[in-house]
Scaffold this motif. Structure first.
Motif, PDB file in Angstrom:
ATOM      1  N   LYS A 174       0.821  -1.200   0.000  1.00 39.07           N
ATOM      2  CA  LYS A 174       0.000   0.000   0.000  1.00 39.07           C
ATOM      3  C   LYS A 174       0.863   1.262   0.000  1.00 39.07           C
ATOM      4  O   LYS A 174       0.576   2.224  -0.707  1.00 39.07           O
ATOM      5  N   MET A 175       1.944   1.242   0.789  1.00 36.13           N
ATOM      6  CA  MET A 175       2.830   2.403   0.809  1.00 36.13           C
ATOM      7  C   MET A 175       3.544   2.567  -0.527  1.00 36.13           C
ATOM      8  O   MET A 175       3.699   3.684  -1.019  1.00 36.13           O
ATOM      9  N   LEU A 176       3.948   1.461  -1.126  1.00 32.41           N
ATOM     10  CA  LEU A 176       4.592   1.529  -2.435  1.00 32.41           C
ATOM     11  C   LEU A 176       3.649   2.136  -3.460  1.00 32.41           C
ATOM     12  O   LEU A 176       4.044   2.994  -4.248  1.00 32.41           O
ATOM     13  N   ARG A 177       2.403   1.726  -3.440  1.00 32.46           N
ATOM     14  CA  ARG A 177       1.422   2.272  -4.369  1.00 32.46           C
ATOM     15  C   ARG A 177       1.194   3.767  -4.108  1.00 32.46           C
ATOM     16  O   ARG A 177       1.113   4.564  -5.046  1.00 32.46           O
ATOM     17  N   THR A 178       1.118   4.159  -2.845  1.00 33.33           N
ATOM     18  CA  THR A 178       0.857   5.563  -2.512  1.00 33.33           C
ATOM     19  C   THR A 178       2.002   6.469  -2.946  1.00 33.33           C
ATOM     20  O   THR A 178       1.771   7.498  -3.593  1.00 33.33           O
ATOM     21  N   VAL A 179       3.242   6.107  -2.597  1.00 34.66           N
ATOM     22  CA  VAL A 179       4.363   6.957  -3.005  1.00 34.66           C
ATOM     23  C   VAL A 179       4.559   6.918  -4.515  1.00 34.66           C
ATOM     24  O   VAL A 179       5.016   7.901  -5.099  1.00 34.66           O
ATOM     25  N   LEU A 221      12.621   7.826  -3.341  1.00 32.82           N
ATOM     26  CA  LEU A 221      13.535   7.166  -2.414  1.00 32.82           C
ATOM     27  C   LEU A 221      12.763   6.251  -1.466  1.00 32.82           C
ATOM     28  O   LEU A 221      13.151   5.100  -1.249  1.00 32.82           O
ATOM     29  N   ALA A 222      11.657   6.756  -0.932  1.00 34.49           N
ATOM     30  CA  ALA A 222      10.822   5.924  -0.056  1.00 34.49           C
ATOM     31  C   ALA A 222      10.271   4.728  -0.827  1.00 34.49           C
ATOM     32  O   ALA A 222      10.247   3.605  -0.320  1.00 34.49           O
ATOM     33  N   GLY A 223       9.838   4.955  -2.054  1.00 27.17           N
ATOM     34  CA  GLY A 223       9.324   3.871  -2.879  1.00 27.17           C
ATOM     35  C   GLY A 223      10.391   2.843  -3.215  1.00 27.17           C
ATOM     36  O   GLY A 223      10.119   1.644  -3.258  1.00 27.17           O
ATOM     37  N   ALA A 224      11.617   3.302  -3.444  1.00 24.89           N
ATOM     38  CA  ALA A 224      12.708   2.377  -3.738  1.00 24.89           C
ATOM     39  C   ALA A 224      13.015   1.493  -2.535  1.00 24.89           C
ATOM     40  O   ALA A 224      13.219   0.283  -2.671  1.00 24.89           O
ATOM     41  N   CYS A 241       9.845  -5.144  -0.211  1.00 23.17           N
ATOM     42  CA  CYS A 241       8.702  -6.006  -0.541  1.00 23.17           C
ATOM     43  C   CYS A 241       9.094  -7.110  -1.517  1.00 23.17           C
ATOM     44  O   CYS A 241       8.710  -8.264  -1.340  1.00 23.17           O
ATOM     45  N   VAL A 242       9.847  -6.754  -2.532  1.00 21.68           N
ATOM     46  CA  VAL A 242      10.226  -7.741  -3.544  1.00 21.68           C
ATOM     47  C   VAL A 242      11.223  -8.752  -2.963  1.00 21.68           C
ATOM     48  O   VAL A 242      11.100  -9.950  -3.201  1.00 21.68           O
ATOM     49  N   LEU A 243      12.190  -8.284  -2.181  1.00 17.44           N
ATOM     50  CA  LEU A 243      13.181  -9.201  -1.621  1.00 17.44           C
ATOM     51  C   LEU A 243      12.592 -10.113  -0.555  1.00 17.44           C
ATOM     52  O   LEU A 243      13.025 -11.250  -0.407  1.00 17.44           O
ATOM     53  N   ARG A 244      11.612  -9.619   0.184  1.00 20.13           N
ATOM     54  CA  ARG A 244      10.993 -10.443   1.220  1.00 20.13           C
ATOM     55  C   ARG A 244       9.902 -11.339   0.640  1.00 20.13           C
ATOM     56  O   ARG A 244       9.239 -12.058   1.370  1.00 20.13           O
ATOM     57  N   ARG A 245       9.716 -11.248  -0.641  1.00 22.41           N
ATOM     58  CA  ARG A 245       8.748 -12.077  -1.372  1.00 22.41           C
ATOM     59  C   ARG A 245       7.318 -11.896  -0.879  1.00 22.41           C
ATOM     60  O   ARG A 245       6.507 -12.807  -0.950  1.00 22.41           O
ATOM     61  N   GLY A 248      11.204   0.914 -11.167  1.00 21.42           N
ATOM     62  CA  GLY A 248      11.140   2.311 -11.596  1.00 21.42           C
ATOM     63  C   GLY A 248      11.613   3.272 -10.525  1.00 21.42           C
ATOM     64  O   GLY A 248      12.330   4.242 -10.810  1.00 21.42           O
ATOM     65  N   GLN A 249      11.249   3.002  -9.273  1.00 28.18           N
ATOM     66  CA  GLN A 249      11.689   3.875  -8.182  1.00 28.18           C
ATOM     67  C   GLN A 249      13.195   3.766  -7.976  1.00 28.18           C
ATOM     68  O   GLN A 249      13.878   4.772  -7.744  1.00 28.18           O
ATOM     69  N   VAL A 250      13.729   2.561  -8.058  1.00 28.51           N
ATOM     70  CA  VAL A 250      15.180   2.375  -7.919  1.00 28.51           C
ATOM     71  C   VAL A 250      15.913   3.065  -9.066  1.00 28.51           C
ATOM     72  O   VAL A 250      16.950   3.703  -8.857  1.00 28.51           O
ATOM     73  N   THR A 251      15.371   2.975 -10.270  1.00 32.63           N
ATOM     74  CA  THR A 251      15.977   3.644 -11.424  1.00 32.63           C
ATOM     75  C   THR A 251      15.993   5.154 -11.232  1.00 32.63           C
ATOM     76  O   THR A 251      17.002   5.812 -11.504  1.00 32.63           O
ATOM     77  N   THR A 252      14.889   5.707 -10.745  1.00 36.39           N
ATOM     78  CA  THR A 252      14.811   7.146 -10.503  1.00 36.39           C
ATOM     79  C   THR A 252      15.857   7.585  -9.489  1.00 36.39           C
ATOM     80  O   THR A 252      16.580   8.568  -9.701  1.00 36.39           O
ATOM     81  N   VAL A 253      15.960   6.857  -8.391  1.00 34.70           N
ATOM     82  CA  VAL A 253      16.924   7.217  -7.344  1.00 34.70           C
ATOM     83  C   VAL A 253      18.358   7.056  -7.857  1.00 34.70           C
ATOM     84  O   VAL A 253      19.218   7.906  -7.585  1.00 34.70           O
ATOM     85  N   ALA A 254      18.623   6.004  -8.610  1.00 37.76           N
ATOM     86  CA  ALA A 254      19.974   5.791  -9.135  1.00 37.76           C
ATOM     87  C   ALA A 254      20.378   6.901 -10.112  1.00 37.76           C
ATOM     88  O   ALA A 254      21.503   7.405 -10.058  1.00 37.76           O
TER      89      ALA A 254
END
Length: 136
Positions: free
Chosen positions: A2-7, A55-58, A64-68, A81-87
């Protein structure tokens, strides 16, 4: 999730505000003019809001993805996409401050938001279309 979707929604809306200012100028004259009209706030303020949201989304998306917890295509697209933006933003800042540069490289900072948020918007669309219709 939910937080990922919101940010992600906030950061995509910030990107839309930047695009509303930049794209018409690029189409008409091929150059983005700065100064004089006060509309530059459509680039500066959304960038200042969108990058921390990214950054929060990344962070949340990667966790979320790593914890499956959620490995659906929507969550993976949003996190990527969030990781790409931050990078990209970190690369621009390091380049501007770390090497013999003028600082004008920071003008490209909204570009990081525009590039990475394409995947985030795609993830939001996938999440929206994969929801089951509500019973009526």
């Amino acid at each position: 999730m939910k937080m990922l979707r919101t940010v992600s929604i906030v950061s995509v809306l910030c990107t839309v505000a930047v695009l509303i200012y930049v794209v018409p100028q690029l189409v008409v004259s091929g150059v983005v003019e700065v100064g004089g009209r006060g509309l530059e706030l459509l680039v500066v303020l959304p960038t200042l809001v969108g990058l921390p949201c990214s950054l929060a989304g990344a962070i949340v998306g990667t966790a979320c993805v790593l914890r499956r917890r959620t490995r659906g295509p929507a969550a993976v697209l949003m996190a990527l996409g969030q990781v790409t933006t931050v990078a990209l933003a970190a690369t621009i800042v390091v380049w501007a401050f770390g090497f013999a540069s003028t600082g004008w490289e920071l003008v490209a900072l909204p570009t990081a938001l525009m590039v990475g948020q394409v995947m985030v918007a795609a993830g939001l669309l996938v999440a929206r279309t994969s929801r089951s219709p509500s019973p009526t």
